[in-house]
Motif scaffolding. Sequence first.
Motif, PDB file in Angstrom:
ATOM      1  N   GLY A  80      -7.303 -16.957 -12.480  1.00  0.00           N
ATOM      2  CA  GLY A  80      -6.134 -16.206 -12.910  1.00  0.00           C
ATOM      3  C   GLY A  80      -6.406 -14.770 -13.305  1.00  0.00           C
ATOM      4  N   ILE A  81      -7.648 -14.420 -13.617  1.00  0.00           N
ATOM      5  CA  ILE A  81      -7.968 -13.047 -14.021  1.00  0.00           C
ATOM      6  C   ILE A  81      -8.229 -12.218 -12.761  1.00  0.00           C
ATOM      7  CG2 ILE A  81      -9.596 -11.583 -15.265  1.00  0.00           C
ATOM      8  CD1 ILE A  81     -10.093 -13.953 -17.147  1.00  0.00           C
ATOM      9  N   VAL A  82      -7.480 -11.162 -12.576  1.00  0.00           N
ATOM     10  CA  VAL A  82      -7.575 -10.357 -11.361  1.00  0.00           C
ATOM     11  C   VAL A  82      -8.994  -9.806 -11.205  1.00  0.00           C
ATOM     12  CG1 VAL A  82      -6.764  -8.290 -10.170  1.00  0.00           C
ATOM     13  CG2 VAL A  82      -5.139  -9.739 -11.421  1.00  0.00           C
ATOM     14  N   GLY A  83      -9.658 -10.205 -10.131  1.00  0.00           N
ATOM     15  CA  GLY A  83     -11.004  -9.729  -9.832  1.00  0.00           C
ATOM     16  C   GLY A  83     -12.098 -10.411 -10.625  1.00  0.00           C
ATOM     17  N   GLY A  84     -11.740 -11.267 -11.581  1.00  0.00           N
ATOM     18  CA  GLY A  84     -12.737 -11.888 -12.437  1.00  0.00           C
ATOM     19  C   GLY A  84     -13.668 -12.844 -11.715  1.00  0.00           C
ATOM     20  N   HIS A  85     -13.235 -13.365 -10.570  1.00  0.00           N
ATOM     21  CA  HIS A  85     -14.058 -14.333  -9.842  1.00  0.00           C
ATOM     22  C   HIS A  85     -14.989 -13.684  -8.835  1.00  0.00           C
ATOM     23  CE1 HIS A  85     -10.666 -13.347  -7.344  1.00  0.00           C
ATOM     24  NE2 HIS A  85     -11.129 -14.038  -6.326  1.00  0.00           N
ATOM     25  N   ILE A  86     -14.862 -12.382  -8.604  1.00  0.00           N
ATOM     26  CA  ILE A  86     -15.716 -11.720  -7.612  1.00  0.00           C
ATOM     27  C   ILE A  86     -17.189 -11.773  -8.024  1.00  0.00           C
ATOM     28  CG2 ILE A  86     -16.112  -9.597  -6.312  1.00  0.00           C
ATOM     29  CD1 ILE A  86     -13.157  -8.927  -6.641  1.00  0.00           C
ATOM     30  N   PRO A  87     -17.530 -11.498  -9.282  1.00  0.00           N
ATOM     31  CA  PRO A  87     -18.930 -11.670  -9.688  1.00  0.00           C
ATOM     32  C   PRO A  87     -19.389 -13.130  -9.624  1.00  0.00           C
ATOM     33  CG  PRO A  87     -17.771 -10.248 -11.232  1.00  0.00           C
ATOM     34  CD  PRO A  87     -16.736 -10.870 -10.355  1.00  0.00           C
ATOM     35  N   LEU A  88     -18.485 -14.072  -9.894  1.00  0.00           N
ATOM     36  CA  LEU A  88     -18.852 -15.487  -9.826  1.00  0.00           C
ATOM     37  C   LEU A  88     -19.263 -15.861  -8.406  1.00  0.00           C
ATOM     38  CD1 LEU A  88     -15.999 -17.132 -11.951  1.00  0.00           C
ATOM     39  CD2 LEU A  88     -18.281 -16.447 -12.701  1.00  0.00           C
ATOM     40  N   SER A  89     -18.498 -15.409  -7.435  1.00  0.00           N
ATOM     41  CA  SER A  89     -18.819 -15.691  -6.044  1.00  0.00           C
ATOM     42  C   SER A  89     -20.142 -15.040  -5.651  1.00  0.00           C
ATOM     43  CB  SER A  89     -17.690 -15.194  -5.138  1.00  0.00           C
ATOM     44  OG  SER A  89     -17.892 -15.618  -3.805  1.00  0.00           O
ATOM     45  N   THR A  90     -20.390 -13.855  -6.182  1.00  0.00           N
ATOM     46  CA  THR A  90     -21.657 -13.175  -5.916  1.00  0.00           C
ATOM     47  C   THR A  90     -22.820 -13.997  -6.471  1.00  0.00           C
ATOM     48  OG1 THR A  90     -20.498 -11.054  -6.053  1.00  0.00           O
ATOM     49  CG2 THR A  90     -22.902 -10.994  -6.225  1.00  0.00           C
ATOM     50  N   GLY A  91     -22.619 -14.603  -7.646  1.00  0.00           N
ATOM     51  CA  GLY A  91     -23.632 -15.480  -8.215  1.00  0.00           C
ATOM     52  C   GLY A  91     -23.880 -16.708  -7.358  1.00  0.00           C
ATOM     53  N   MET A  92     -22.831 -17.224  -6.732  1.00  0.00           N
ATOM     54  CA  MET A  92     -23.005 -18.367  -5.837  1.00  0.00           C
ATOM     55  C   MET A  92     -23.828 -17.972  -4.617  1.00  0.00           C
ATOM     56  SD  MET A  92     -19.108 -19.772  -6.103  1.00  0.00           S
ATOM     57  CE  MET A  92     -18.367 -19.907  -7.731  1.00  0.00           C
ATOM     58  N   ALA A  93     -23.594 -16.765  -4.104  1.00  0.00           N
ATOM     59  CA  ALA A  93     -24.390 -16.267  -2.978  1.00  0.00           C
ATOM     60  C   ALA A  93     -25.851 -16.083  -3.389  1.00  0.00           C
ATOM     61  CB  ALA A  93     -23.814 -14.949  -2.476  1.00  0.00           C
ATOM     62  N   PHE A  94     -26.062 -15.604  -4.611  1.00  0.00           N
ATOM     63  CA  PHE A  94     -27.423 -15.453  -5.125  1.00  0.00           C
ATOM     64  C   PHE A  94     -28.105 -16.817  -5.209  1.00  0.00           C
ATOM     65  CE2 PHE A  94     -30.550 -15.419  -8.510  1.00  0.00           C
ATOM     66  CZ  PHE A  94     -31.313 -14.292  -8.209  1.00  0.00           C
ATOM     67  N   ALA A  95     -27.379 -17.829  -5.692  1.00  0.00           N
ATOM     68  CA  ALA A  95     -27.944 -19.171  -5.808  1.00  0.00           C
ATOM     69  C   ALA A  95     -28.349 -19.716  -4.446  1.00  0.00           C
ATOM     70  CB  ALA A  95     -26.933 -20.104  -6.471  1.00  0.00           C
ATOM     71  N   ALA A  96     -27.506 -19.476  -3.428  1.00  0.00           N
ATOM     72  CA  ALA A  96     -27.829 -19.952  -2.084  1.00  0.00           C
ATOM     73  C   ALA A  96     -29.095 -19.286  -1.560  1.00  0.00           C
ATOM     74  CB  ALA A  96     -26.655 -19.674  -1.146  1.00  0.00           C
ATOM     75  N   LYS A  97     -29.234 -17.986  -1.799  1.00  0.00           N
ATOM     76  CA  LYS A  97     -30.437 -17.289  -1.345  1.00  0.00           C
ATOM     77  C   LYS A  97     -31.658 -17.737  -2.143  1.00  0.00           C
ATOM     78  CE  LYS A  97     -32.428 -12.805  -0.317  1.00  0.00           C
ATOM     79  NZ  LYS A  97     -32.231 -11.347  -0.229  1.00  0.00           N
ATOM     80  N   TYR A  98     -31.491 -17.929  -3.439  1.00  0.00           N
ATOM     81  CA  TYR A  98     -32.597 -18.342  -4.307  1.00  0.00           C
ATOM     82  C   TYR A  98     -33.133 -19.709  -3.888  1.00  0.00           C
ATOM     83  CZ  TYR A  98     -35.111 -19.306  -8.680  1.00  0.00           C
ATOM     84  OH  TYR A  98     -36.077 -19.596  -9.615  1.00  0.00           O
ATOM     85  N   ARG A  99     -32.238 -20.607  -3.513  1.00  0.00           N
ATOM     86  CA  ARG A  99     -32.645 -21.953  -3.091  1.00  0.00           C
ATOM     87  C   ARG A  99     -33.068 -21.990  -1.630  1.00  0.00           C
ATOM     88  NH1 ARG A  99     -27.721 -23.632  -5.683  1.00  0.00           N
ATOM     89  NH2 ARG A  99     -26.932 -24.021  -3.575  1.00  0.00           N
ATOM     90  N   ASP A 100     -32.931 -20.837  -0.952  1.00  0.00           N
ATOM     91  CA  ASP A 100     -33.320 -20.707   0.451  1.00  0.00           C
ATOM     92  C   ASP A 100     -32.548 -21.661   1.352  1.00  0.00           C
ATOM     93  OD1 ASP A 100     -34.703 -19.509   2.525  1.00  0.00           O
ATOM     94  OD2 ASP A 100     -36.351 -20.953   2.451  1.00  0.00           O
ATOM     95  N   THR A 101     -31.229 -21.749   1.101  1.00  0.00           N
ATOM     96  CA  THR A 101     -30.354 -22.474   2.015  1.00  0.00           C
ATOM     97  C   THR A 101     -29.679 -21.436   2.915  1.00  0.00           C
ATOM     98  OG1 THR A 101     -28.318 -22.321   0.714  1.00  0.00           O
ATOM     99  CG2 THR A 101     -29.877 -24.060   0.119  1.00  0.00           C
ATOM    100  N   ASP A 102     -28.923 -21.890   3.892  1.00  0.00           N
ATOM    101  CA  ASP A 102     -28.172 -20.939   4.709  1.00  0.00           C
ATOM    102  C   ASP A 102     -26.678 -21.037   4.423  1.00  0.00           C
ATOM    103  OD1 ASP A 102     -27.707 -23.368   5.877  1.00  0.00           O
ATOM    104  OD2 ASP A 102     -28.015 -22.689   7.939  1.00  0.00           O
ATOM    105  N   GLN A 103     -26.355 -21.430   3.193  1.00  0.00           N
ATOM    106  CA  GLN A 103     -24.956 -21.455   2.775  1.00  0.00           C
ATOM    107  C   GLN A 103     -24.441 -20.028   2.578  1.00  0.00           C
ATOM    108  OE1 GLN A 103     -26.323 -24.016  -0.518  1.00  0.00           O
ATOM    109  NE2 GLN A 103     -24.340 -25.058  -0.315  1.00  0.00           N
ATOM    110  N   VAL A 104     -23.122 -19.887   2.646  1.00  0.00           N
ATOM    111  CA  VAL A 104     -22.503 -18.600   2.347  1.00  0.00           C
ATOM    112  C   VAL A 104     -21.471 -18.802   1.239  1.00  0.00           C
ATOM    113  CG1 VAL A 104     -22.833 -17.798   4.720  1.00  0.00           C
ATOM    114  CG2 VAL A 104     -20.640 -18.788   4.055  1.00  0.00           C
ATOM    115  N   ALA A 105     -21.210 -17.732   0.514  1.00  0.00           N
ATOM    116  CA  ALA A 105     -20.194 -17.750  -0.547  1.00  0.00           C
ATOM    117  C   ALA A 105     -19.067 -16.811  -0.135  1.00  0.00           C
ATOM    118  CB  ALA A 105     -20.801 -17.304  -1.870  1.00  0.00           C
TER     119      ALA A 105
END
Length: 339
Positions: free
Chosen positions: A130-155
């Motif tokens: 509900g917070i405008v733009g508040g989830h953009i950093p969260l999604s970036t963190g999910m992308a970081f997690a995918a890279k950190y775990r060395d998967t080929d997932q995307v966020a």
Amino acid sequence: MAGTATPRAKATRRGLDPARAEAYLGWLRQMVLIRRFEEKAGEAYSLGKIGGFCHLYIGQEAVAVGSLAALRPDDYITCSYREHGHALARGISSRAVMAELFGKATGCSEGKGGSMHLFDASLGFLGGHGIVGGHIPLSTGMAFAAKYRDTDQVAVCYFGEAAVNNGAFHEALNMAALWKLPAIYICENNRYGMGTALERASAIYDISERACSYDMANEVVDGQDVLVMYAAMERAVERARKEKHPTLLEVRTYRFMGHSMSDPIHGHYRTREEVEDQRKRDPIVVWSQRLIEDGLTDQAAVKAIDASVMDEVNDAYKFADESPDPAPEELYTDVYTGE
């Protein structure tokens, strides 16, 4: 990498691949489902069945359907508060979504999220926010997690054009580009942040150009054409999976309804003529006509799809209306206490 805007050459229309007819018809059904579901949700809101806020997605169906079709089941998805369509396209049942709008225990967030906070971790659908733009950093963190775990997932992160003037947007894109994260940022540019036109709020009209500040690949996409949306998303997904590079997609679309149910269809910020002109590019009409022209379906089959969808939506409404409210003790569950 491609840090400047992707060339926007005019593509020559080609015939649809008959081998993909089933998938194409599936996209049409998904778009019709979102449209009819949203119309029913609007009706339910008017009857007092749905409380709080309710932001309809009517007119933007091709964005969610086309983009989500290019993802895998294990990819991450976050959305803004206009997320009913994304939830349905991702595979959350119409019953679970409608029940959540009704605030019932059978909803996908157990009746505690409502219209703006649909959630299903099993599908990688990590919330409307509900917070405008508040989830953009969260999604970036999910992308970081995918890279950190060395998967080929995307966020993948969906947001409106009003969010791009927030600091969180710029901070997140800078980090994604600097750390080379598999993130895809989809700006659903429907031209109005509530009742404020884009040109009255942004110093530049082309939102895609903001990615140039971060040497990030970007593209302007016609959000009223589901096949164009799918193709652009395929390119972004391939870049994220293989190169671990982020992309900003500026998807130009249009909402046929007001900002929310409290906002009249036309409001005081756009004319009836403007809305009617935009309706000529209704994504459902555009896609169904193309399927018919290319011989992959006919008008009778399109009507049959609509009838089938209406049965599903009416069933979801009945299910939600008859479902129980959350038990009073549920007020204290799923609450983070810090302990």
